[in-house]
Design an enzyme around this catalytic site. Structure first.
Site, PDB file in Angstrom:
ATOM      1  N   ASP A  51       1.508  -1.138   0.365  1.00  0.00           N
ATOM      2  CA  ASP A  51       0.378  -0.043  -0.238  1.00  0.00           C
ATOM      3  C   ASP A  51       1.068   1.064   0.239  1.00  0.00           C
ATOM      4  O   ASP A  51       0.385   2.399   0.217  1.00  0.00           O
ATOM      5  CB  ASP A  51      -0.915  -0.006   0.715  1.00  0.00           C
ATOM      6  N   SER A  52       2.159   0.864   0.297  1.00  0.00           N
ATOM      7  CA  SER A  52       3.275   1.827   0.483  1.00  0.00           C
ATOM      8  C   SER A  52       2.954   2.918  -1.216  1.00  0.00           C
ATOM      9  O   SER A  52       3.275   3.726  -1.442  1.00  0.00           O
ATOM     10  CB  SER A  52       4.635   1.364  -0.047  1.00  0.00           C
ATOM     11  N   ASP A  90      -1.528  -6.003  -0.259  1.00  0.00           N
ATOM     12  CA  ASP A  90      -1.773  -5.390   1.207  1.00  0.00           C
ATOM     13  C   ASP A  90      -3.125  -5.057   1.087  1.00  0.00           C
ATOM     14  O   ASP A  90      -3.503  -4.674  -0.123  1.00  0.00           O
ATOM     15  CB  ASP A  90      -0.883  -3.844   0.867  1.00  0.00           C
ATOM     16  N   LYS A 120      -0.801  -9.754   2.186  1.00  0.00           N
ATOM     17  CA  LYS A 120      -0.358  -9.189   3.858  1.00  0.00           C
ATOM     18  C   LYS A 120      -1.477  -7.787   4.956  1.00  0.00           C
ATOM     19  O   LYS A 120      -1.865  -7.510   4.217  1.00  0.00           O
ATOM     20  CB  LYS A 120       0.558  -8.422   4.009  1.00  0.00           C
ATOM     21  N   GLU A 122      -1.225  -5.554   8.260  1.00  0.00           N
ATOM     22  CA  GLU A 122       0.048  -5.307   9.629  1.00  0.00           C
ATOM     23  C   GLU A 122      -0.759  -5.634  10.781  1.00  0.00           C
ATOM     24  O   GLU A 122      -1.521  -5.577  11.031  1.00  0.00           O
ATOM     25  CB  GLU A 122       0.273  -3.672   9.789  1.00  0.00           C
ATOM     26  N   GLU A 189       9.347  -4.668   9.849  1.00  0.00           N
ATOM     27  CA  GLU A 189      10.062  -3.256   9.669  1.00  0.00           C
ATOM     28  C   GLU A 189      10.243  -2.346  10.955  1.00  0.00           C
ATOM     29  O   GLU A 189       9.696  -2.439  12.190  1.00  0.00           O
ATOM     30  CB  GLU A 189       8.683  -2.476   9.170  1.00  0.00           C
TER      31      GLU A 189
HETATM   32  O1  KIV Z   1       3.373  -1.143   1.516  1.00  0.00           O
HETATM   33  C1  KIV Z   1       4.612  -1.876   1.946  1.00  0.00           C
HETATM   34  O2  KIV Z   1       5.247  -1.528   0.955  1.00  0.00           O
HETATM   35  C2  KIV Z   1       4.963  -2.400   2.382  1.00  0.00           C
HETATM   36  C3  KIV Z   1       6.494  -3.110   2.879  1.00  0.00           C
HETATM   37  C4  KIV Z   1       7.292  -1.370   3.007  1.00  0.00           C
HETATM   38  C5  KIV Z   1       6.870  -4.108   3.466  1.00  0.00           C
HETATM   39  O3  KIV Z   1       4.376  -2.849   3.715  1.00  0.00           O
END
Ligand code: KIV
Length: 275
Positions: A51-52, A90, A120, A122, A189
């Site tokens: 989600d970055s 994510d 994924k 959190e 992280e």
């Molecule tokens: O959103 C993302 O890119 C991440 C990574 C930094 C692990 O969660």
């Protein structure tokens, strides 16, 4: 049966990643687009549609504003561009915290509409129950402990975690609960090496570090950071290229060529057919 030769490349899946615990380190990078996924596919075991993407591609200040629709669109692109690496998408903020049932419905939608192999989440203090619910119903889940970008508004910034004893214990407990709930791997992280190694020893699934030392079972970075596409790089990133400099130089040269009528030249224009 189709006359076309079938592709024999098998895409890696959650059990392949879990099997790598304590073996050759697992190579992971983020990907958001089809062409970048195609470039990364051969060298990577796992591509994360993180989600970055909200910050890297859409210019958001943090990941809180990322939507299911954004994750689906980028997940589809990464699946189209890759064929060997496992693709993990994510779950965006607000799509899994409300209830296990809502999390399952959103995870199932992400997997059906993208074709990705896993999601994924959190792993905050309450998420283990949700992971257990999803895994028991057929969704491979990756956890994420330590610095949790989706909690940035509660935490007040992106800072390394687990420096005090109480927070250290909480992160270790969350990692254990995440693995026990059935996650196939856990991202760690922004924590110090000692804690990353302790978590890696405490859980029976691979740990994937980002700012968490070489003591993890694998590593992940935001691809745009390691390629040097930004003028600022976090402390834990190694820049393997200077694409920002390359792009700025290329665009400057192009602009100068256009202004001086050096571009396009004879090799770059069409001529009428001879005869
Ligand atoms: O959103 C993302 O890119 C991440 C990574 C930094 C692990 O969660």
């Amino acid at each position: 049966m189709s006359a076309q030769r079938q592709e024999t490349v098998r895409r890696l899946a959650a059990p392949d990643i879990t099997d790598r615990k304590g073996k050759t380190p697992i190579v992971c990078l983020t990907a958001y687009t089809a062409p970048m996924a195609a470039l990364l596919d051969e060298a990577c075991d796992l591509l994360l549609v993180g989600d970055s993407v909200g910050m890297v591609i859409h210019g958001l200040p943090n990941t809180v504003g990322v939507t299911m629709e954004m994750m689906i669109l980028h997940g589809q692109a990464v699946m189209r561009g890759s064929r060997r690496a496992m693709v993990v998408v994510d779950m965006p903020f607000g799509s899994y915290e409300g209830s296990a049932q809502e999390a399952y419905a959103n995870a199932a939608r992400l997997m059906k509409e993208t074709g990705a192999q896993a999601v994924k989440v959190e792993s905050g203090p309450t998420v283990a129950e949700t992971i257990d619910y999803m895994v028991k119903r057929g969704i491979p889940v990756m956890g994420h402990v330590g610095l949790r970008p989706q909690a940035v508004l509660v935490d007040g910034g992106f800072r390394a975690k687990g420096r005090g004893e109480a927070e250290r214990t909480r992160i270790l407990d969350e990692a254990r609960a995440t693995a026990q709930a059935g996650a196939f791997a856990v991202v760690i992280e922004g924590v110090a090496e000692g804690l990353a190694r302790e978590i890696t020893e405490a859980v029976n699934v691979p740990t994937i570090g980002i700012g968490a030392s070489a003591g993890c079972d694998g590593q992940i970075l935001v691809t745009d950071d390691m390629l040097g596409l930004f003028d600022w790089t976090p402390k834990f990133v190694r820049r393997y290229a200077d694409l920002r400099g390359e792009i700025l130089r290329a665009v400057e040269t192009y602009a100068a060529d256009v202004q001086a009528r050096r571009f396009p030249g004879p090799a770059e224009i069409y001529f009428p057919k001879a005869g």
